[in-house]
Motif scaffolding. Structure first.
Motif, PDB file in Angstrom:
ATOM      1  N   SER A   1       0.841  -1.198   0.000  1.00 12.48           N
ATOM      2  CA  SER A   1       0.000   0.000   0.000  1.00 12.48           C
ATOM      3  C   SER A   1       0.878   1.251   0.000  1.00 12.48           C
ATOM      4  O   SER A   1       2.102   1.175   0.024  1.00 12.48           O
ATOM      5  CB  SER A   1      -0.896   0.001   1.240  1.00 12.48           C
ATOM      6  N   LEU A   2       0.228   2.390  -0.008  1.00  6.65           N
ATOM      7  CA  LEU A   2       0.953   3.664   0.055  1.00  6.65           C
ATOM      8  C   LEU A   2       0.962   4.222   1.468  1.00  6.65           C
ATOM      9  O   LEU A   2       1.346   5.370   1.691  1.00  6.65           O
ATOM     10  CB  LEU A   2       0.293   4.675  -0.898  1.00  6.65           C
ATOM     11  N   GLN A   3       0.520   3.400   2.425  1.00  4.70           N
ATOM     12  CA  GLN A   3       0.389   3.841   3.806  1.00  4.70           C
ATOM     13  C   GLN A   3       1.737   4.230   4.418  1.00  4.70           C
ATOM     14  O   GLN A   3       2.752   3.567   4.204  1.00  4.70           O
ATOM     15  CB  GLN A   3      -0.233   2.703   4.617  1.00  4.70           C
ATOM     16  N   LYS A   4       1.730   5.337   5.167  1.00  2.00           N
ATOM     17  CA  LYS A   4       2.907   5.768   5.927  1.00  2.00           C
ATOM     18  C   LYS A   4       2.697   5.392   7.392  1.00  2.00           C
ATOM     19  O   LYS A   4       1.657   5.722   7.973  1.00  2.00           O
ATOM     20  CB  LYS A   4       3.107   7.282   5.815  1.00  2.00           C
ATOM     21  N   LEU A   5       3.671   4.739   7.978  1.00  2.00           N
ATOM     22  CA  LEU A   5       3.534   4.237   9.344  1.00  2.00           C
ATOM     23  C   LEU A   5       4.556   4.883  10.281  1.00  2.00           C
ATOM     24  O   LEU A   5       5.670   5.220   9.863  1.00  2.00           O
ATOM     25  CB  LEU A   5       3.739   2.715   9.361  1.00  2.00           C
ATOM     26  N   PRO A   6       4.197   5.016  11.571  1.00  2.00           N
ATOM     27  CA  PRO A   6       5.182   5.466  12.557  1.00  2.00           C
ATOM     28  C   PRO A   6       6.385   4.514  12.585  1.00  2.00           C
ATOM     29  O   PRO A   6       6.261   3.338  12.215  1.00  2.00           O
ATOM     30  CB  PRO A   6       4.419   5.412  13.886  1.00  2.00           C
TER      31      PRO A   6
ATOM     32  N   PHE B   1       8.129  10.057   9.139  1.00  2.00           N
ATOM     33  CA  PHE B   1       9.241  10.584   9.933  1.00  2.00           C
ATOM     34  C   PHE B   1       8.813  11.705  10.880  1.00  2.00           C
ATOM     35  O   PHE B   1       9.637  12.245  11.612  1.00  2.00           O
ATOM     36  CB  PHE B   1      10.377  11.035   9.010  1.00  2.00           C
ATOM     37  N   LYS B   2       7.515  12.020  10.872  1.00  6.56           N
ATOM     38  CA  LYS B   2       6.990  12.950  11.868  1.00  6.56           C
ATOM     39  C   LYS B   2       6.514  12.215  13.118  1.00  6.56           C
ATOM     40  O   LYS B   2       6.071  12.833  14.088  1.00  6.56           O
ATOM     41  CB  LYS B   2       5.842  13.777  11.275  1.00  6.56           C
ATOM     42  N   LYS B   3       6.576  10.877  13.080  1.00  6.24           N
ATOM     43  CA  LYS B   3       6.193  10.058  14.235  1.00  6.24           C
ATOM     44  C   LYS B   3       7.239   8.956  14.432  1.00  6.24           C
ATOM     45  O   LYS B   3       7.036   7.814  14.021  1.00  6.24           O
ATOM     46  CB  LYS B   3       4.810   9.449  14.038  1.00  6.24           C
ATOM     47  N   VAL B   4       8.361   9.321  15.027  1.00  3.05           N
ATOM     48  CA  VAL B   4       9.430   8.352  15.294  1.00  3.05           C
ATOM     49  C   VAL B   4       9.555   8.174  16.808  1.00  3.05           C
ATOM     50  O   VAL B   4       9.519   9.151  17.566  1.00  3.05           O
ATOM     51  CB  VAL B   4      10.767   8.813  14.685  1.00  3.05           C
ATOM     52  N   PHE B   5       9.677   6.930  17.213  1.00  2.00           N
ATOM     53  CA  PHE B   5       9.799   6.587  18.624  1.00  2.00           C
ATOM     54  C   PHE B   5      11.077   5.782  18.844  1.00  2.00           C
ATOM     55  O   PHE B   5      11.619   5.187  17.912  1.00  2.00           O
ATOM     56  CB  PHE B   5       8.605   5.735  19.085  1.00  2.00           C
ATOM     57  N   MET B   6      11.521   5.779  20.104  1.00  3.13           N
ATOM     58  CA  MET B   6      12.599   4.876  20.508  1.00  3.13           C
ATOM     59  C   MET B   6      12.126   4.062  21.700  1.00  3.13           C
ATOM     60  O   MET B   6      11.390   4.566  22.553  1.00  3.13           O
ATOM     61  CB  MET B   6      13.855   5.659  20.922  1.00  3.13           C
ATOM     62  N   SER B   7      12.579   2.819  21.749  1.00  2.28           N
ATOM     63  CA  SER B   7      12.292   1.979  22.909  1.00  2.28           C
ATOM     64  C   SER B   7      13.421   0.983  23.097  1.00  2.28           C
ATOM     65  O   SER B   7      14.211   0.723  22.177  1.00  2.28           O
ATOM     66  CB  SER B   7      10.958   1.247  22.746  1.00  2.28           C
TER      67      SER B   7
ATOM     68  N   LEU C   1      18.628  15.650  14.658  1.00  5.29           N
ATOM     69  CA  LEU C   1      18.640  14.826  13.449  1.00  5.29           C
ATOM     70  C   LEU C   1      17.633  15.433  12.481  1.00  5.29           C
ATOM     71  O   LEU C   1      16.427  15.366  12.709  1.00  5.29           O
ATOM     72  CB  LEU C   1      18.262  13.374  13.778  1.00  5.29           C
ATOM     73  N   ASN C   2      18.112  16.041  11.426  1.00  9.63           N
ATOM     74  CA  ASN C   2      17.242  16.736  10.485  1.00  9.63           C
ATOM     75  C   ASN C   2      16.277  15.780   9.801  1.00  9.63           C
ATOM     76  O   ASN C   2      16.645  14.673   9.412  1.00  9.63           O
ATOM     77  CB  ASN C   2      18.075  17.469   9.428  1.00  9.63           C
ATOM     78  N   GLY C   3      15.043  16.237   9.668  1.00 11.87           N
ATOM     79  CA  GLY C   3      14.039  15.473   8.933  1.00 11.87           C
ATOM     80  C   GLY C   3      13.261  14.480   9.770  1.00 11.87           C
ATOM     81  O   GLY C   3      12.364  13.812   9.277  1.00 11.87           O
ATOM     82  N   VAL C   4      13.609  14.370  11.061  1.00  9.26           N
ATOM     83  CA  VAL C   4      12.959  13.388  11.933  1.00  9.26           C
ATOM     84  C   VAL C   4      12.351  14.106  13.133  1.00  9.26           C
ATOM     85  O   VAL C   4      12.993  14.955  13.747  1.00  9.26           O
ATOM     86  CB  VAL C   4      13.977  12.340  12.419  1.00  9.26           C
ATOM     87  N   GLU C   5      11.112  13.749  13.457  1.00  9.21           N
ATOM     88  CA  GLU C   5      10.480  14.270  14.665  1.00  9.21           C
ATOM     89  C   GLU C   5      10.238  13.120  15.627  1.00  9.21           C
ATOM     90  O   GLU C   5       9.515  12.171  15.306  1.00  9.21           O
ATOM     91  CB  GLU C   5       9.157  14.964  14.313  1.00  9.21           C
ATOM     92  N   PHE C   6      10.871  13.187  16.796  1.00  5.50           N
ATOM     93  CA  PHE C   6      10.710  12.135  17.798  1.00  5.50           C
ATOM     94  C   PHE C   6       9.481  12.437  18.646  1.00  5.50           C
ATOM     95  O   PHE C   6       9.394  13.470  19.297  1.00  5.50           O
ATOM     96  CB  PHE C   6      11.966  12.018  18.659  1.00  5.50           C
ATOM     97  N   SER C   7       8.522  11.508  18.608  1.00  5.27           N
ATOM     98  CA  SER C   7       7.244  11.712  19.290  1.00  5.27           C
ATOM     99  C   SER C   7       7.250  11.171  20.714  1.00  5.27           C
ATOM    100  O   SER C   7       6.290  11.382  21.454  1.00  5.27           O
ATOM    101  CB  SER C   7       6.120  11.035  18.506  1.00  5.27           C
ATOM    102  N   GLY C   8       8.291  10.450  21.089  1.00  6.09           N
ATOM    103  CA  GLY C   8       8.352   9.930  22.445  1.00  6.09           C
ATOM    104  C   GLY C   8       9.282   8.744  22.549  1.00  6.09           C
ATOM    105  O   GLY C   8       9.729   8.183  21.541  1.00  6.09           O
ATOM    106  N   ILE C   9       9.581   8.375  23.801  1.00  6.92           N
ATOM    107  CA  ILE C   9      10.406   7.197  24.056  1.00  6.92           C
ATOM    108  C   ILE C   9       9.735   6.327  25.111  1.00  6.92           C
ATOM    109  O   ILE C   9       8.972   6.819  25.947  1.00  6.92           O
ATOM    110  CB  ILE C   9      11.837   7.560  24.514  1.00  6.92           C
TER     111      ILE C   9
END
Length: 315
Positions: A66-71, A152-158, A179-187
């Motif tokens: 699909s063309l879906q964009k995922l976190p 890349f507007k919804k990137v997480f770390m765990s 980090l340019n181009g990436v938005e971290f939404s939480g950890i």
């Protein structure tokens, strides 16, 4: 003639006087695959050819077509910086389940391990992996799954245990280097591996247990100043208020020796001047990384639900 054992960390590992490391746990591996149960596709990738870092990527099979964009979730495995890998069946099964539940893409990082590669090798490798993920933000990176399907507007770390320690230290670095181009939404830090020279209230004072944690820390980071090193005791880090994310979920377990450190992290972070939101959830009656050892239990299901809602409820 058998080589003498220099350090016996049973049941995890033994280090011999000739420098050889015998890992007793976390040595099994599984290949990437299409997991029939969850519908998750995985594959292994090398992260820049000039580095020692690699990763296993996970994506819902339905998303590939699909063309879906995922976190995106960047995951760092635990194991005290010494054992386990991104190829371990424990982590492979866990990430298949998490990716399916949350409908995300995951990048499970394979970093160099101590004692052959003492810290900061794992931190350096983890930062290399984050930069590699960010290199796809314009849609022209080396990995097509990320180019085509990553939001890349919804990137997480765990990460769990040592992996959660890595997550924290990556956020300290994010506060200093964007980090340019990436938005971290939480950890999400699960049973984080933090410690300190002095016991916290309710924390074990047993000399044997405390010295074991201290000795392992010194083995993985021989140049450390001790357990009040900011890398393992965030309360001593003057940079804490500049942490590069504004949403944090910490999972602790009631019987885990590291439990108090998770609660203490929230306390010192809240007092530091950091402006984000931090939440701690505790699993009653459970011990360290119970969700990996007994993924079918009720508390593991509850924790999975909490992690998924943390990623999906992000505004």
């Amino acid at each position: 003639m058998e080589t003498e054992v220099a350090k016996d960390w049973s049941p995890f590992a033994r280090i011999y006087k000739d420098g050889r490391v015998e890992r007793l746990l976390g040595t099994a591996t599984v290949s990437p695959s299409l997991d029939e149960k969850t519908g998750i596709q995985s594959k292994d990738v090398a992260i820049p050819s000039d580095s020692a870092v690699s990763a296993r990527l996970y994506i819902p099979k339905a998303a590939v077509d699909s063309l879906q964009k995922l976190p995106v979730l960047v995951y760092f495995h635990g194991g005290g910086f010494i054992i386990e890998t991104a190829w371990s069946p424990t982590y492979h099964n866990y990430l298949n389940a998490l990716v399916a539940e949350a409908n995300i893409i995951a990048v499970s990082v394979e970093y160099r391990r101590a004692p052959e590669h003492p810290l900061p090798a794992a931190y350096d490798d983890s930062w290399t992996a984050l930069k590699w993920v960010a290199s796809h933000s314009a849609g022209n990176g080396p990995e097509e799954w990320l180019n085509s399907h990553a939001n890349f507007k919804k990137v997480f770390m765990s990460g769990d245990s040592a992996g959660a320690n890595i997550v924290h230290n990556m956020c300290i670095r994010l506060g200093e280097e964007k980090l340019n181009g990436v938005e971290f939404s939480g950890i999400m830090m699960v049973h984080p591996y933090f410690w300190g020279d002095e016991p916290l209230p309710l924390e074990t004072t047993e000399p044997e247990k405390r010295s074991q944690v201290r000795d392992i820390w010194r083995m993985v980071n021989p140049t450390t100043t001790g357990c009040d090193d900011p890398l393992v005791n965030p309360a001593t880090d003057p940079r804490l208020s500049g942490l590069g994310v504004d949403r944090i979920l910490i999972c602790v377990a009631e019987k885990d020796m590291l439990r108090q450190r998770g609660w203490y992290y929230k306390e010192v972070l809240s007092k530091s001047g950091w402006s984000g939101v931090v939440e701690v959830v505790e699993a009653p009656g459970e011990d360290h990384v119970f969700h990996l050892l007994n993924p079918g239990c009720e508390n593991a299901a509850k924790m999975m639900k909490k992690l998924v809602s943390f990623m999906n409820d992000d505004k």
